[in-house]
Scaffold this motif. Structure first.
Motif, PDB file in Angstrom:
ATOM      1  N   TRP A 196       3.603   4.476   0.176  1.00  0.00           N
ATOM      2  CA  TRP A 196       3.876   4.136   1.571  1.00  0.00           C
ATOM      3  C   TRP A 196       2.820   3.112   1.964  1.00  0.00           C
ATOM      4  O   TRP A 196       1.619   3.399   1.934  1.00  0.00           O
ATOM      5  CB  TRP A 196       3.783   5.349   2.489  1.00  0.00           C
ATOM      6  CG  TRP A 196       4.918   6.315   2.341  1.00  0.00           C
ATOM      7  CD1 TRP A 196       5.877   6.344   1.369  1.00  0.00           C
ATOM      8  CD2 TRP A 196       5.201   7.420   3.215  1.00  0.00           C
ATOM      9  NE1 TRP A 196       6.743   7.398   1.569  1.00  0.00           N
ATOM     10  CE2 TRP A 196       6.353   8.078   2.689  1.00  0.00           C
ATOM     11  CE3 TRP A 196       4.604   7.926   4.368  1.00  0.00           C
ATOM     12  CZ2 TRP A 196       6.911   9.206   3.298  1.00  0.00           C
ATOM     13  CZ3 TRP A 196       5.151   9.043   4.968  1.00  0.00           C
ATOM     14  CH2 TRP A 196       6.298   9.669   4.449  1.00  0.00           C
ATOM     15  N   LEU A 197       3.258   1.922   2.297  1.00  0.00           N
ATOM     16  CA  LEU A 197       2.345   0.839   2.623  1.00  0.00           C
ATOM     17  C   LEU A 197       1.966   0.893   4.104  1.00  0.00           C
ATOM     18  O   LEU A 197       2.826   1.082   4.971  1.00  0.00           O
ATOM     19  CB  LEU A 197       3.023  -0.497   2.299  1.00  0.00           C
ATOM     20  CG  LEU A 197       2.206  -1.788   2.286  1.00  0.00           C
ATOM     21  CD1 LEU A 197       1.863  -2.269   3.681  1.00  0.00           C
ATOM     22  CD2 LEU A 197       0.962  -1.650   1.447  1.00  0.00           C
ATOM     23  N   ARG A 198       0.683   0.713   4.382  1.00  0.00           N
ATOM     24  CA  ARG A 198       0.213   0.656   5.761  1.00  0.00           C
ATOM     25  C   ARG A 198      -0.397  -0.719   6.038  1.00  0.00           C
ATOM     26  O   ARG A 198      -1.222  -1.210   5.275  1.00  0.00           O
ATOM     27  CB  ARG A 198      -0.811   1.762   6.020  1.00  0.00           C
ATOM     28  CG  ARG A 198      -0.164   3.140   6.093  1.00  0.00           C
ATOM     29  CD  ARG A 198      -1.152   4.243   6.313  1.00  0.00           C
ATOM     30  NE  ARG A 198      -0.505   5.432   6.863  1.00  0.00           N
ATOM     31  CZ  ARG A 198      -1.118   6.581   7.096  1.00  0.00           C
ATOM     32  NH1 ARG A 198      -2.413   6.702   6.844  1.00  0.00           N
ATOM     33  NH2 ARG A 198      -0.458   7.605   7.589  1.00  0.00           N
ATOM     34  N   PHE A 199       0.019  -1.295   7.165  1.00  0.00           N
ATOM     35  CA  PHE A 199      -0.469  -2.614   7.555  1.00  0.00           C
ATOM     36  C   PHE A 199      -0.760  -2.604   9.049  1.00  0.00           C
ATOM     37  O   PHE A 199       0.106  -2.265   9.856  1.00  0.00           O
ATOM     38  CB  PHE A 199       0.570  -3.687   7.233  1.00  0.00           C
ATOM     39  CG  PHE A 199       0.179  -5.071   7.682  1.00  0.00           C
ATOM     40  CD1 PHE A 199      -0.816  -5.774   7.024  1.00  0.00           C
ATOM     41  CD2 PHE A 199       0.809  -5.661   8.764  1.00  0.00           C
ATOM     42  CE1 PHE A 199      -1.191  -7.048   7.439  1.00  0.00           C
ATOM     43  CE2 PHE A 199       0.456  -6.938   9.197  1.00  0.00           C
ATOM     44  CZ  PHE A 199      -0.545  -7.631   8.524  1.00  0.00           C
ATOM     45  N   VAL A 200      -1.992  -2.966   9.401  1.00  0.00           N
ATOM     46  CA  VAL A 200      -2.414  -2.977  10.807  1.00  0.00           C
ATOM     47  C   VAL A 200      -2.306  -4.400  11.350  1.00  0.00           C
ATOM     48  O   VAL A 200      -2.850  -5.348  10.762  1.00  0.00           O
ATOM     49  CB  VAL A 200      -3.853  -2.456  10.962  1.00  0.00           C
ATOM     50  CG1 VAL A 200      -4.265  -2.469  12.435  1.00  0.00           C
ATOM     51  CG2 VAL A 200      -3.979  -1.048  10.391  1.00  0.00           C
ATOM     52  N   VAL A 201      -1.603  -4.546  12.468  1.00  0.00           N
ATOM     53  CA  VAL A 201      -1.443  -5.852  13.115  1.00  0.00           C
ATOM     54  C   VAL A 201      -2.612  -6.067  14.069  1.00  0.00           C
ATOM     55  O   VAL A 201      -2.708  -5.406  15.115  1.00  0.00           O
ATOM     56  CB  VAL A 201      -0.112  -5.918  13.885  1.00  0.00           C
ATOM     57  CG1 VAL A 201       0.065  -7.308  14.509  1.00  0.00           C
ATOM     58  CG2 VAL A 201       1.057  -5.596  12.960  1.00  0.00           C
ATOM     59  N   VAL A 202      -3.511  -6.972  13.682  1.00  0.00           N
ATOM     60  CA  VAL A 202      -4.713  -7.258  14.478  1.00  0.00           C
ATOM     61  C   VAL A 202      -4.610  -8.691  15.001  1.00  0.00           C
ATOM     62  O   VAL A 202      -4.601  -9.635  14.211  1.00  0.00           O
ATOM     63  CB  VAL A 202      -6.001  -7.105  13.643  1.00  0.00           C
ATOM     64  CG1 VAL A 202      -7.226  -7.266  14.531  1.00  0.00           C
ATOM     65  CG2 VAL A 202      -6.024  -5.777  12.910  1.00  0.00           C
TER      66      VAL A 202
END
Length: 277
Positions: A196-202
């Protein structure tokens, strides 16, 4: 609910006290290396995050990355955790087995960075597997090389944080190179381990179109095992912790991304045929 510390060691005075303290540190390090004790920040029982079903998420102390948006900077150094013996963790897993069974849940080892303490983590994973409990690790993958094949045999799911899409931007964001994470993902894909890929939009750090496309390019390498992509909007609720620790917080004036930007990022991943949350 947080872990309780081990009983404090009584120290003598003068040189004898110094020698005893040094012996205590040596014994502690030996116990950590053997996987008998770990520096744990906290744990919590959660639903709908950190993997399927109800999860017992255990947060390890210590992390080699210095992410500018980290909302738990108090997990960065192992010295800020509490020493917890293996039996305390395995007993807690045993206590919640019926909850895991009913909800399709299990345990998730998170951080900090769980792979900072691989011996202890490996023993927890093995114990959970022997109890029939689903296992997951939440990791940046930067220390993936320390995870042996035997370690990964006991991991049912990896929550992998790919924080940015190029070496330059990843190093600016974390202080470390991106390639070890890609190498770890390649290993997982070769093994068939679900991701499960996690990507934070900053905003102004990870949200531009080209950077997101770079992350999507990386995910295409693992297309057979990436089950979902979780797009997480940045928040600055950890600012007070940075201030309390006397650490410079570079995102003090940053605002969360707009709904439009978050949805655009999600659409970029969907365009690659990925399931996005």
């Amino acid at each position: 609910m947080t872990a309780g510390p081990l009983a404090p060691r009584r120290l003598g005075a003068g040189i004898e006290g110094m020698l005893e303290a040094e012996l205590g540190r040596s014994e502690r390090l030996a116990a950590i290396r053997a996987g008998e004790v770990a520096s744990i920040h906290s744990w919590e029982l959660v639903t709908a995050v950190d993997g399927p079903g109800t999860r017992l998420t255990i947060f390890f102390s210590g992390c080699p990355l210095r992410c500018v948006y980290c909302h738990n900077p108090d997990t960065m150094e192992m010295r800020r955790g509490q020493d917890v013996p293996l039996e305390e963790i395995t007993d807690r897993i045993r206590r919640y087995r019926t909850v895991f069974r009913a909800s399709g849940g299990g345990i998730t080892l998170s951080g900090g960075e769980v792979l900072m303490q691989p011996a202890f983590a490996g023993r927890v994973l093995r114990a959970a597997q022997e109890m029939g409990v689903h296992t997951a690790i939440d990791t940046s993958g930067y220390l993936g090389a320390v995870a042996s094949d035997e370690f990964l045999d006991d991991v049912d799911l990896v929550l992998l944080d790919v924080k940015s899409g190029s070496e330059e931007s990843y190093r600016a964001l974390t202080g470390r190179p991106l390639q070890p994470t890609i190498d770890f993902g390649d290993r997982l894909a070769a093994r068939g381990t679900p991701i499960w890929l996690r990507f934070v939009v900053v905003p102004d750090w990870t949200d531009d179109v080209e950077n997101v496309e770079g992350v999507a390019d990386i995910l295409e390498r693992w297309s057979g095992v990436v089950e979902r992509v979780e797009v997480l909007p940045f928040h600055n609720m950890g600012q007070d912790k940075w201030d309390a620790l006397g650490m410079e917080y570079k995102l003090r004036d940053a605002q969360p991304p707009s709904n439009e930007v978050v949805e655009r990022v999600r659409e970029q991943f969907r365009a690659r045929g990925l399931t996005v949350h």
